[in-house]
Design an enzyme around this catalytic site. Sequence first.
Site, PDB file in Angstrom:
ATOM      1  N   SER A 179      45.240  40.188  49.221  1.00 21.47           N
ATOM      2  CA  SER A 179      45.026  38.327  48.733  1.00 21.47           C
ATOM      3  C   SER A 179      44.878  37.792  50.029  1.00 21.47           C
ATOM      4  CB  SER A 179      45.742  37.097  47.751  1.00 21.47           C
ATOM      5  OG  SER A 179      45.541  38.572  46.434  1.00 21.47           O
TER       6      SER A 179
ATOM      7  N   GLU B   4      51.374  44.893  31.295  1.00 24.29           N
ATOM      8  CA  GLU B   4      52.281  46.563  30.286  1.00 24.29           C
ATOM      9  C   GLU B   4      53.649  46.316  31.302  1.00 24.29           C
ATOM     10  OE1 GLU B   4      49.395  46.678  31.461  1.00 24.29           O
ATOM     11  OE2 GLU B   4      48.198  47.146  29.482  1.00 24.29           O
TER      12      GLU B   4
ATOM     13  N   GLU C 286      57.365  34.430  42.864  1.00 25.45           N
ATOM     14  CA  GLU C 286      55.373  34.783  42.284  1.00 25.45           C
ATOM     15  C   GLU C 286      55.695  34.773  41.248  1.00 25.45           C
ATOM     16  OE1 GLU C 286      53.984  38.636  43.119  1.00 25.45           O
ATOM     17  OE2 GLU C 286      51.958  37.200  43.294  1.00 25.45           O
TER      18      GLU C 286
ATOM     19  N   SER D 156      51.581  46.078  47.773  1.00 22.77           N
ATOM     20  CA  SER D 156      50.796  47.254  47.474  1.00 22.77           C
ATOM     21  C   SER D 156      49.794  47.886  48.142  1.00 22.77           C
ATOM     22  CB  SER D 156      49.062  46.225  46.565  1.00 22.77           C
ATOM     23  OG  SER D 156      49.836  45.482  45.630  1.00 22.77           O
TER      24      SER D 156
ATOM     25  N   GLN E 137      50.349  38.916  51.361  1.00 22.62           N
ATOM     26  CA  GLN E 137      51.420  39.346  51.112  1.00 22.62           C
ATOM     27  C   GLN E 137      51.325  41.033  51.324  1.00 22.62           C
ATOM     28  OE1 GLN E 137      51.947  39.162  47.452  1.00 22.62           O
ATOM     29  NE2 GLN E 137      53.963  40.047  46.601  1.00 22.62           N
ATOM     30  N   GLY E 138      51.125  42.082  52.059  1.00 24.10           N
ATOM     31  CA  GLY E 138      50.996  42.954  52.254  1.00 24.10           C
ATOM     32  C   GLY E 138      52.597  44.256  51.074  1.00 24.10           C
TER      33      GLY E 138
HETATM   34  C1  LIG Z   1      44.176  39.184  41.730  1.00 26.66           C
HETATM   35  C2  LIG Z   1      44.755  39.530  42.409  1.00 26.66           C
HETATM   36  C3  LIG Z   1      45.730  39.679  43.408  1.00 26.66           C
HETATM   37  C4  LIG Z   1      46.614  40.439  44.016  1.00 26.66           C
HETATM   38  N1  LIG Z   1      47.112  40.264  45.072  1.00 26.66           N
HETATM   39  C5  LIG Z   1      47.872  40.864  45.806  1.00 26.66           C
HETATM   40  C6  LIG Z   1      48.801  40.357  47.540  1.00 26.66           C
HETATM   41  O1  LIG Z   1      47.953  39.620  47.631  1.00 26.66           O
HETATM   42  N2  LIG Z   1      49.046  41.690  47.578  1.00 26.66           N
HETATM   43  C7  LIG Z   1      49.787  42.918  47.069  1.00 26.66           C
HETATM   44  O2  LIG Z   1      50.350  43.412  47.753  1.00 26.66           O
HETATM   45  N3  LIG Z   1      49.598  43.140  45.830  1.00 26.66           N
HETATM   46  C8  LIG Z   1      48.801  42.096  45.637  1.00 26.66           C
HETATM   47  N4  LIG Z   1      47.888  42.554  43.897  1.00 26.66           N
HETATM   48  C9  LIG Z   1      48.393  43.708  43.762  1.00 26.66           C
HETATM   49  C10 LIG Z   1      48.873  43.413  42.539  1.00 26.66           C
HETATM   50  O3  LIG Z   1      50.231  43.767  42.538  1.00 26.66           O
HETATM   51  C11 LIG Z   1      48.584  45.237  41.459  1.00 26.66           C
HETATM   52  O4  LIG Z   1      47.301  45.030  41.059  1.00 26.66           O
HETATM   53  C12 LIG Z   1      49.616  45.230  40.180  1.00 26.66           C
HETATM   54  O5  LIG Z   1      50.886  45.525  41.015  1.00 26.66           O
HETATM   55  C13 LIG Z   1      49.305  46.995  39.722  1.00 26.66           C
HETATM   56  O6  LIG Z   1      49.222  47.730  40.366  1.00 26.66           O
HETATM   57  P1  LIG Z   1      47.804  49.266  40.263  1.00 26.66           P
HETATM   58  O7  LIG Z   1      46.779  48.060  41.116  1.00 26.66           O
HETATM   59  O8  LIG Z   1      47.765  49.766  41.629  1.00 26.66           O
HETATM   60  O9  LIG Z   1      47.915  49.871  38.865  1.00 26.66           O
HETATM   61  P2  LIG Z   1      48.757  50.706  38.052  1.00 26.66           P
HETATM   62  O10 LIG Z   1      49.864  50.288  38.703  1.00 26.66           O
HETATM   63  O11 LIG Z   1      48.356  51.710  38.955  1.00 26.66           O
HETATM   64  O12 LIG Z   1      48.536  50.787  37.155  1.00 26.66           O
HETATM   65  C14 LIG Z   1      47.416  50.955  35.916  1.00 26.66           C
HETATM   66  C15 LIG Z   1      47.568  50.588  34.610  1.00 26.66           C
HETATM   67  O13 LIG Z   1      48.623  51.575  34.482  1.00 26.66           O
HETATM   68  C16 LIG Z   1      49.068  50.447  33.700  1.00 26.66           C
HETATM   69  N5  LIG Z   1      50.979  51.571  34.187  1.00 26.66           N
HETATM   70  C17 LIG Z   1      51.165  51.281  34.809  1.00 26.66           C
HETATM   71  N6  LIG Z   1      52.804  51.391  35.186  1.00 26.66           N
HETATM   72  C18 LIG Z   1      52.860  52.047  33.708  1.00 26.66           C
HETATM   73  C19 LIG Z   1      54.599  52.045  32.977  1.00 26.66           C
HETATM   74  N7  LIG Z   1      55.173  52.730  33.628  1.00 26.66           N
HETATM   75  N8  LIG Z   1      54.386  51.495  31.635  1.00 26.66           N
HETATM   76  C20 LIG Z   1      52.927  51.706  30.916  1.00 26.66           C
HETATM   77  N9  LIG Z   1      52.140  50.785  31.472  1.00 26.66           N
HETATM   78  C21 LIG Z   1      51.747  50.916  33.092  1.00 26.66           C
HETATM   79  C22 LIG Z   1      49.224  48.968  34.285  1.00 26.66           C
HETATM   80  O14 LIG Z   1      49.935  48.593  33.454  1.00 26.66           O
HETATM   81  C23 LIG Z   1      47.540  49.379  34.292  1.00 26.66           C
HETATM   82  O15 LIG Z   1      47.212  48.855  33.375  1.00 26.66           O
HETATM   83  C24 LIG Z   1      46.864  41.443  43.371  1.00 26.66           C
HETATM   84  C25 LIG Z   1      46.269  41.906  42.241  1.00 26.66           C
HETATM   85  C26 LIG Z   1      45.267  40.943  41.637  1.00 26.66           C
HETATM   86  C27 LIG Z   1      44.827  41.641  39.456  1.00 26.66           C
END
Ligand SMILES: Cc1cc2nc3c(=O)[nH]c(=O)nc-3n(C[C@H](O)[C@H](O)[C@H](O)COP(=O)(O)OP(=O)(O)OC[C@H]3O[C@@H](n4cnc5c(N)ncnc54)[C@H](O)[C@@H]3O)c2cc1C
Length: 435
Positions: free
Chosen positions: A192, A414, A275, A160, A157-158
């Site tokens: 992933s 969150e 999902e 993020s 899945q692409g």
């Molecule tokens: C095990 C794992 C597998 C994953 N696999 C995939 C995958 O296969 N494909 C893919 O595309 N993605 C994948 N992801 C990514 C995942 O979808 C993102 O990590 C997730 O959506 C959060 O985005 P971010 O890491 O950019 O954090 P951010 O969005 O930058 O968030 C950082 C922090 O700020 C908080 N925050 C952000 N916005 C708000 C708001 N509006 N209000 C309050 N707090 C907020 C968040 O809760 C977090 O604590 C995976 C993540 C994990 C952990």
Amino acid sequence: MSKNRLPVILFKRQPVSRLTRQYPGARVDVSYPAEVQSFRAEVRAVLAEELPPGWAGIGAIALREDAERFAAQWRQALYRRGLLGITWLPEYGGRGLSRLHQVVLMEELAWAGVPYGEHTDLFGIKMLGSTLLRWGTEEQKARFLPRILSGADRWCQGFSEPGAGSDLASLATRATLDGEHWVIDGQKTWTSVAHRANWIFLLARTDPVARGHRGISFLLCPLDQPGIKIRPIRQLTGDSDFNEVFFTGARTPADLVVGPPGDGWKVAMTLLGHERGDEAATNPILFRAELDRLLALTAERGRDRDPLIRQRLAWCYARVEIMRYLGYRILTQVHSGTELGAAASVAKLYWSEYHVAATELALDIQGLDGLVPQGRGPLRAVRTDDPGAPNSSGSWLGAFLNARAGTIYAGTSEVQRNILAETVLGLPKERREHD
Ligand SMILES: Cc1cc2nc3c(=O)[nH]c(=O)nc-3n(C[C@H](O)[C@H](O)[C@H](O)COP(=O)(O)OP(=O)(O)OC[C@H]3O[C@@H](n4cnc5c(N)ncnc54)[C@H](O)[C@@H]3O)c2cc1C
């Protein structure tokens, strides 16, 4: 009851029949329809025929390579016995059964301690397959669905990107139509199992002028080509389950866009619904099995008389029971065909936050020993440890570290709270930069 013994309720499940006797006003019918029960008998027969004698769960296989090998063979056994994609129509390789049948299948697999498919099946069967059924063209469905089930195509899945996670609509990957092909440039991250996949579904901006959710398309793209580089990300568990994926002039055929071009956001939302999904009904079975191991660990380590540990165990027990009843509520919604909506967010928030606390308790019980990994770590500990795992420190440490990931993927805690605040409590909507 002696004050030095754990209350018996910690060890025994309260049957619903006893609850209704105790509270005669309560009318709880958690039985399944007859046709679903006969399917359960079929699944049990398959398990009895396919699993080796004395099977104790995949966690009990001592070596990681052996467990990986078993998971791959088991996936093919499920395929051979017609137990993958059972809700899909027969013309796409499925059996046209209901989502309740799927829940029963998941229950039986969880009780038997075997996985449902392999690493990439979550993305292929559960996410993309279900989304193609809703949005795909006839050609896309006929081409891709049978190959997802057979394992010929393995998907990742692409979505993020380095600048787009919770706020997915900020994504910057671009795709431009060049004759018969889309040409893709950009970067995805946290992808992933990309290193195990041969296809990726991705979101890309196909209209450079449109803002926010508009102008994004949902594309299907082969990974094995010169324009794509996959770089592993090393996690604090020591594993590399996810990757960065770089697109530099990568190409995919023009007809591999799902849904109307520029309207991929709706397709992506369908996929994210799958999902967060309906395992809410089967999660409690796995969490209950893990809690039983935690109770055994407490006794093994002589901590079962410590009042603070007992208090925390009781908290865990109560949470797993509540999860069980949340699961029944979701089952009722699934059975009546109601969209899960806020219930999916409640369930996701509930299990992921619970798991952080439960695995922290395991490490507190193990003390310093818990920090010296011994024995095999889990294959897939995001939701719970592998069923049947022994109480080795490696197993609990792996589950403890991975539990944090559960509060992030498929929408962070969150973000779930924001959804609930807006959709359930009716609080004002949050403003976003691109609104
Ligand atoms: C095990 C794992 C597998 C994953 N696999 C995939 C995958 O296969 N494909 C893919 O595309 N993605 C994948 N992801 C990514 C995942 O979808 C993102 O990590 C997730 O959506 C959060 O985005 P971010 O890491 O950019 O954090 P951010 O969005 O930058 O968030 C950082 C922090 O700020 C908080 N925050 C952000 N916005 C708000 C708001 N509006 N209000 C309050 N707090 C907020 C968040 O809760 C977090 O604590 C995976 C993540 C994990 C952990």
